[in-house]
Design an enzyme around this catalytic site. Structure first.
Site, PDB file in Angstrom:
ATOM      1  N   ASP A  29      -2.907   2.884   1.077  1.00 47.98           N
ATOM      2  CA  ASP A  29      -1.907   3.955   1.123  1.00 47.98           C
ATOM      3  C   ASP A  29      -1.494   4.286   2.566  1.00 47.98           C
ATOM      4  O   ASP A  29      -1.546   5.464   2.985  1.00 47.98           O
ATOM      5  CB  ASP A  29      -2.475   5.237   0.473  1.00 47.98           C
ATOM      6  CG  ASP A  29      -3.118   4.983  -0.883  1.00 47.98           C
ATOM      7  OD1 ASP A  29      -2.595   4.155  -1.637  1.00 47.98           O
ATOM      8  OD2 ASP A  29      -4.139   5.641  -1.177  1.00 47.98           O
ATOM      9  N   GLU A 236       4.369   7.304  -8.422  1.00 49.32           N
ATOM     10  CA  GLU A 236       3.606   7.949  -7.335  1.00 49.32           C
ATOM     11  C   GLU A 236       4.083   7.371  -5.997  1.00 49.32           C
ATOM     12  O   GLU A 236       5.013   6.583  -5.950  1.00 49.32           O
ATOM     13  CB  GLU A 236       2.094   7.710  -7.511  1.00 49.32           C
ATOM     14  CG  GLU A 236       1.688   6.244  -7.470  1.00 49.32           C
ATOM     15  CD  GLU A 236       0.213   6.016  -7.815  1.00 49.32           C
ATOM     16  OE1 GLU A 236      -0.495   6.957  -8.191  1.00 49.32           O
ATOM     17  OE2 GLU A 236      -0.227   4.843  -7.723  1.00 49.32           O
TER      18      GLU A 236
HETATM   19  O1  FUB Z   1      -5.506   5.841  -3.255  1.00 54.23           O
HETATM   20  C1  FUB Z   1      -5.574   6.592  -4.446  1.00 54.23           C
HETATM   21  C2  FUB Z   1      -4.274   6.528  -5.177  1.00 54.23           C
HETATM   22  O2  FUB Z   1      -3.952   5.180  -5.469  1.00 54.23           O
HETATM   23  C3  FUB Z   1      -3.087   6.994  -4.379  1.00 54.23           C
HETATM   24  O3  FUB Z   1      -3.017   8.380  -4.238  1.00 54.23           O
HETATM   25  C4  FUB Z   1      -2.009   6.384  -5.166  1.00 54.23           C
HETATM   26  O4  FUB Z   1      -0.755   6.405  -4.570  1.00 54.23           O
HETATM   27  C5  FUB Z   1      -2.553   4.989  -5.371  1.00 54.23           C
HETATM   28  O5  FUB Z   1      -2.304   4.152  -4.274  1.00 54.23           O
END
Ligand code: FUB
Length: 337
Positions: A29, A236
Site C-alpha cells: 500500500d 478500496e
Molecule cells: O493492507 C491492508 C489492506 O489491503 C489495505 O488497507 C487495502 O487497501 C489492501 O491493500
C-alpha cells in the site's frame, strides 16, 4: 498459501516490470510523496500475525509503520525504522492498514486506519517535525472518520482533502450518510455502487473541516457505476492526483484486482471512469499511489512475489507512468508477456 508454483513465480519475477524496493521487510500500500526534493514512501508493514485468512482481512494483522525514502528513482532506499506503533496509539488495538502522509509548513502528518477495541475501523492522525517520524498520535481518532485507506491530497490553493473508504473488510458497506448500520451491506448488483468518501481537512490538518461527502463515479453516459459492475466499481485504495489541471481519482476494484481511474474537475468529483492503470498483480490486493518527481510520473504499487505469493506478505515497487497526448494514463502490465 500460494496459488502459484515456484516455477511460475520465478518466471513472473523475471518478467516483472520493476523490482522490489526493499526485501528486508514486507511492505504494501505505498503512499508516495516528494517532500523537499526527496521521495518518501509511507507503506503498510506486512507481517504474518498468525491469523487465519478470511473475507474480513483479519490476516492483515499489521502493527506498525516504517517510512522509506530515496533520493531519486533507482537510488538506494533507506528504511527509517518504526515511525509509529499500534501500542503508542491510545484508541487503536490492531490492524494498522494502509497509511498516507502530508506536509504543511515544517510539520508532517501521518494518517492511518486501525481497529478500535470494538472492532470498528477509524482513521487517526499522528504528527512529527520530520517526514520520517517518529510520529506522535492524537489521543482520539479523527471525529467523524470511518473505514480505511486514508489518502491525503494537497491542492494548489492550499486546501487539503482526505479521501477514504473500502468495502468488505474495510467496513464501508455498513455506512449510509456517515452513520454505521451493522445490518447494511454492499448494495445489490443493479443498485448504485458505494462511493469513496472525501472531507476537506481543517487548517491544522488534525480534523475534518466538514462532514464527509460520498464521491460519485460515473460511466461514459453520466450514470453512476453499479455495484454489480465489479470490474469498474470502487472497492478500496483511493488516491487523488492532479495532472495538467485535471483531478484524477484512482482506486482498486478489489475482487477483480484492477487499479482504475476516473477524472473530474474538482476534488469532490463527480469523476468519470476512464480505464485501467495496472492489470492484476500476484496476490489478492492491489493498492497504489501516483507521484511526480522531476517532471516524470511514477506509479507505486505492490505484489506478493517476494513472499512466494502469500497475499498478506507484499512488497512495494515503482514504475514510470505515461500519459498520452489526451491525458489518458497508458495502462501498465506488471509482468511482461
Ligand atoms: O493492507 C491492508 C489492506 O489491503 C489495505 O488497507 C487495502 O487497501 C489492501 O491493500
Amino acid at each position: 498459501m500460494s496459488e502459484y508454483t515456484a516455477k511460475q513465480l520465478e518466471a513472473l519475477k523475471q518478467q516483472a516490470i520493476s523490482t522490489d524496493l526493499v526485501e528486508h521487510i514486507y511492505t504494501a500500500d505505498p503512499s508516495a510523496h516528494v517532500f523537499d526534493g526527496r521521495i518518501y514512501i509511507y507503506p503498510s508493514h506486512d507481517i504474518d500475525a498468525g491469523i487465519p485468512f478470511n473475507d474480513n482481512g483479519d490476516h492483515f494483522g499489521m502493527e506498525d509503520y516504517h517510512v522509506l525514502s530515496l533520493a531519486a528513482p533507482g537510488e538506494p532506499v533507506t528504511d527509517h525504522g518504526v515511525a509509529l506503533h499500534v501500542n503508542d496509539v491510545p484508541w487503536a488495538t490492531r490492524q494498522m492498514w494502509a497509511p498516507d502522509a502530508a506536509q504543511k509548513g515544517e510539520q508532517f502528518y501521518l494518517y492511518f486506519p486501525a481497529k478500535k477495541a470494538d472492532g470498528i475501523f477509524q482513521i487517526g492522525v499522528a504528527v512529527s517535525d520530520s517526514p520520517t517520524g517518529p510520529f506522535t498520535p492524537q489521543p482520539e481518532p479523527i471525529a467523524g472518520s470511518y473505514s480505511i485507506d486514508p489518502a491525503v491530497f494537497a491542492d494548489d490553493d492550499g486546501e487539503y482533502y482526505l479521501y477514504f473508504g473500502g468495502i468488505w473488510g474495510g467496513q464501508l458497506q455498513h455506512y449510509r450518510d456517515n452513520q454505521w448500520h451493522a445490518d447494511h451491506q454492499e448494495p445489490a448488483a443493479a443498485e448504485k455502487a458505494l462511493g469513496p468518501r472525501v472531507a476537506r481537512l481543517r487548517d491544522d490538518l488534525l480534523e475534518f473541516a466538514e462532514v464527509p461527502r460520498e464521491i460519485r463515479i460515473l460511466d461514459e453516459n453520466g450514470q453512476p457505476l453499479l455495484a454489480g459492475d465489479t470490474a469498474r466499481r470502487f472497492f478500496e485504495a483511493s488516491w487523488l492526483h492532479k495532472y495538467q489541471g485535471k483531478y484524477y481519482f484512482s482506486y482498486s476494484t478489489g475482487d477483480t484486482h484492477l487499479l482504475c481511474y476516473a477524472t473530474g474537475d474538482n476534488p469532490y468529483g463527480p469523476f468519470v471512469y476512464q480505464g485501467h492503470i495496472l492489470e492484476p498483480v500476484v496476490g489478492w490486493t492491489t493498492h497504489h499511489s501516483i507521484a511526480e518527481f522531476e517532471g516524470k510520473w511514477y506509479l507505486f504499487y505492490h505484489d506478493s512475489i517476494l513472499s512466494g505469493g502469500v497475499t498478506h506478505l507484499r512488497s512495494i515497487k515503482m514504475a514510470e507512468l505515461q500519459y498520452d497526448a489526451d491525458g489518458r494514463i497508458v495502462p501498465l502490465k506488471p509482468y511482461r508477456a
